[in-house]
Design a protein around this motif. Structure first.
Motif, PDB file in Angstrom:
ATOM      1  N   ASP A 110       0.814  -1.214   0.000  1.00 41.76           N
ATOM      2  CA  ASP A 110       0.000   0.000   0.000  1.00 41.76           C
ATOM      3  C   ASP A 110       0.848   1.264   0.000  1.00 41.76           C
ATOM      4  OD1 ASP A 110      -2.076  -1.777   0.156  1.00 41.76           O
ATOM      5  OD2 ASP A 110      -2.681  -1.247   2.198  1.00 41.76           O
TER       6      ASP A 110
ATOM      7  N   MET B  45      -6.404   7.932  -3.718  1.00 40.39           N
ATOM      8  CA  MET B  45      -6.738   6.661  -4.371  1.00 40.39           C
ATOM      9  C   MET B  45      -7.299   6.942  -5.766  1.00 40.39           C
ATOM     10  SD  MET B  45     -10.452   5.264  -3.033  1.00 40.39           S
ATOM     11  CE  MET B  45     -10.554   4.153  -4.446  1.00 40.39           C
TER      12      MET B  45
ATOM     13  N   GLN C 282     -10.703   0.195  -0.147  1.00 39.45           N
ATOM     14  CA  GLN C 282      -9.637   0.707  -1.006  1.00 39.45           C
ATOM     15  C   GLN C 282      -9.293   2.150  -0.655  1.00 39.45           C
ATOM     16  OE1 GLN C 282      -7.905  -1.222  -2.556  1.00 39.45           O
ATOM     17  NE2 GLN C 282      -9.123  -2.964  -3.159  1.00 39.45           N
ATOM     18  N   TYR C 283     -10.255   2.909  -0.196  1.00 37.10           N
ATOM     19  CA  TYR C 283      -9.946   4.288   0.229  1.00 37.10           C
ATOM     20  C   TYR C 283      -9.067   4.262   1.473  1.00 37.10           C
ATOM     21  CZ  TYR C 283     -10.517   9.204   1.364  1.00 37.10           C
ATOM     22  OH  TYR C 283     -10.272  10.531   1.633  1.00 37.10           O
TER      23      TYR C 283
ATOM     24  N   GLY D  31      -5.709   3.386   0.110  1.00 36.23           N
ATOM     25  CA  GLY D  31      -5.135   4.267  -0.905  1.00 36.23           C
ATOM     26  C   GLY D  31      -4.814   3.558  -2.199  1.00 36.23           C
ATOM     27  N   ARG D  32      -5.641   2.590  -2.579  1.00 32.61           N
ATOM     28  CA  ARG D  32      -5.327   1.803  -3.769  1.00 32.61           C
ATOM     29  C   ARG D  32      -6.263   2.155  -4.934  1.00 32.61           C
ATOM     30  NH1 ARG D  32      -1.620  -2.276  -2.570  1.00 32.61           N
ATOM     31  NH2 ARG D  32      -2.279  -3.717  -4.197  1.00 32.61           N
ATOM     32  N   TYR D  33      -6.988   1.201  -5.461  1.00 30.65           N
ATOM     33  CA  TYR D  33      -7.747   1.404  -6.698  1.00 30.65           C
ATOM     34  C   TYR D  33      -9.073   0.665  -6.593  1.00 30.65           C
ATOM     35  CZ  TYR D  33      -8.974   0.881 -11.665  1.00 30.65           C
ATOM     36  OH  TYR D  33      -9.621   0.885 -12.880  1.00 30.65           O
TER      37      TYR D  33
END
Length: 312
Positions: free
Chosen positions: A17, A28, A237-238, A241-243
């Protein structure tokens, strides 16, 4: 992880991450794929598919709702369309492009390439690319192989040759990868470390499997389950901090309470600070620069061995 011939599509090493980065300090990335493929089965679009009332509703009232919502929230989506749809509905495609959205390819007829005869996949890919290039004014960057309602599996369809064929034709990304929840490199030739970027997709966030599935008229509809999936995955995902990618169709999510669910999740998502809502090509361009394959892909030689009595 060592490479597994005929088994893996990547090195299976997920990016941590804290290593994932997005432009201008964004927290994100949010990808929104709009599926414009009415095909019900792997053979691709038929006259029957185009005769469904929901398809016509989707291209009119449904699309109007989608475009108005995207404009309200300043979201640029990726519309994945078979080339025959692009060619047959140019006025609608022009509306989409005029609003700044991306047009990506989804086969020639929205077909399953594994059902084609030898050599046909490359031929269909060339014809589809030419049609989209004419519509866009530039070569398309993305290619999708999304599932159809009557498919045996919910994962989309690609052959052993698909990624190499796309790479040879200059595509920047493949739109529905299942091996990670962040963009990753799909290896088409392990010996040469040849790759194509794959963007994450998962059928739990695709409305095709929740709204009148498998076909209109069956009465099998679970909009609340789909909304629950969207909300839970976005929050996860938030937090990391991804997708997060959602896949929707105006023929399904453009209707009444279903559209209200889509509007609710998108309004909630865009109210969070640091959400970068971007097209597939924008995400791919950033990933190629920030996380190039030569730095992030870590292929190791295979340790697998076949023996005389092996079942592999």
């Amino acid at each position: 992880m060592p490479w597994k011939d005929f088994y893996t599509t990547s090195d299976e090493i997920g990016m941590r991450d804290d290593a994932v980065s997005w432009p201008s300090g964004q927290h994100m990335a949010l990808g929104l794929t709009v599926n414009l493929n009415p095909a019900g089965a792997g053979k691709g679009i038929t006259a029957k598919d185009l005769a469904y009332p929901t398809w016509h509703y989707g291209l009119n009232e449904g699309l109007d709702r989608f475009l108005d919502l995207f404009k309200e929230l300043n979201i640029k989506a990726t519309f994945a369309a078979p080339a025959v749809i692009v060619e047959s509905y140019r006025d609608i495609i022009d509306r989409i492009l005029d609003d700044g959205h991306e047009l990506a390819a989804q086969g020639l007829y929205g077909e399953d390439p594994s059902l084609l005869a030898a050599g046909q996949e490359a031929e269909h890919m060339d014809r589809a690319t030419a049609i989209l290039t004419n519509a866009i004014g530039a070569a398309p960057k993305g290619w999708f192989a999304l599932s159809r309602p009557d498919d045996r599996a919910a994962t989309g369809c690609a052959t052993d040759d698909t990624i190499a064929l796309l790479r040879a034709r200059g595509y920047s990304y493949f739109g529905n990868g299942l091996a990670d929840d962040a963009p990753y490199y799909w290896v088409s030739d392990v010996a040469k470390a040849e790759t194509l970027l794959a963007l994450p997709y998962y059928y739990h966030f695709d409305d095709i499997f929740f709204l009148m599935f498998p076909r209109e008229g069956t009465g099998l509809e679970r909009p609340q389950a789909l909304l629950n999936n969207w909300r839970a995955e976005f929050r996860a995902q938030y937090r990391r901090g991804r997708y997060f990618n959602m896949c929707v169709s105006p023929a399904r999510s453009g209707w009444g309470h279903r559209f209200e669910n889509l509007a609710a999740i998108l309004r909630d998502a865009m109210a969070h600070p640091g959400v970068w809502a971007a097209t597939g090509s924008e995400i791919a361009d950033h990933w190629h620069k920030a996380h190039p394959a030569e730095q992030t892909l870590k292929l190791a030689p295979s340790i697998w061995q076949d023996y005389e009595d092996s079942l592999s």
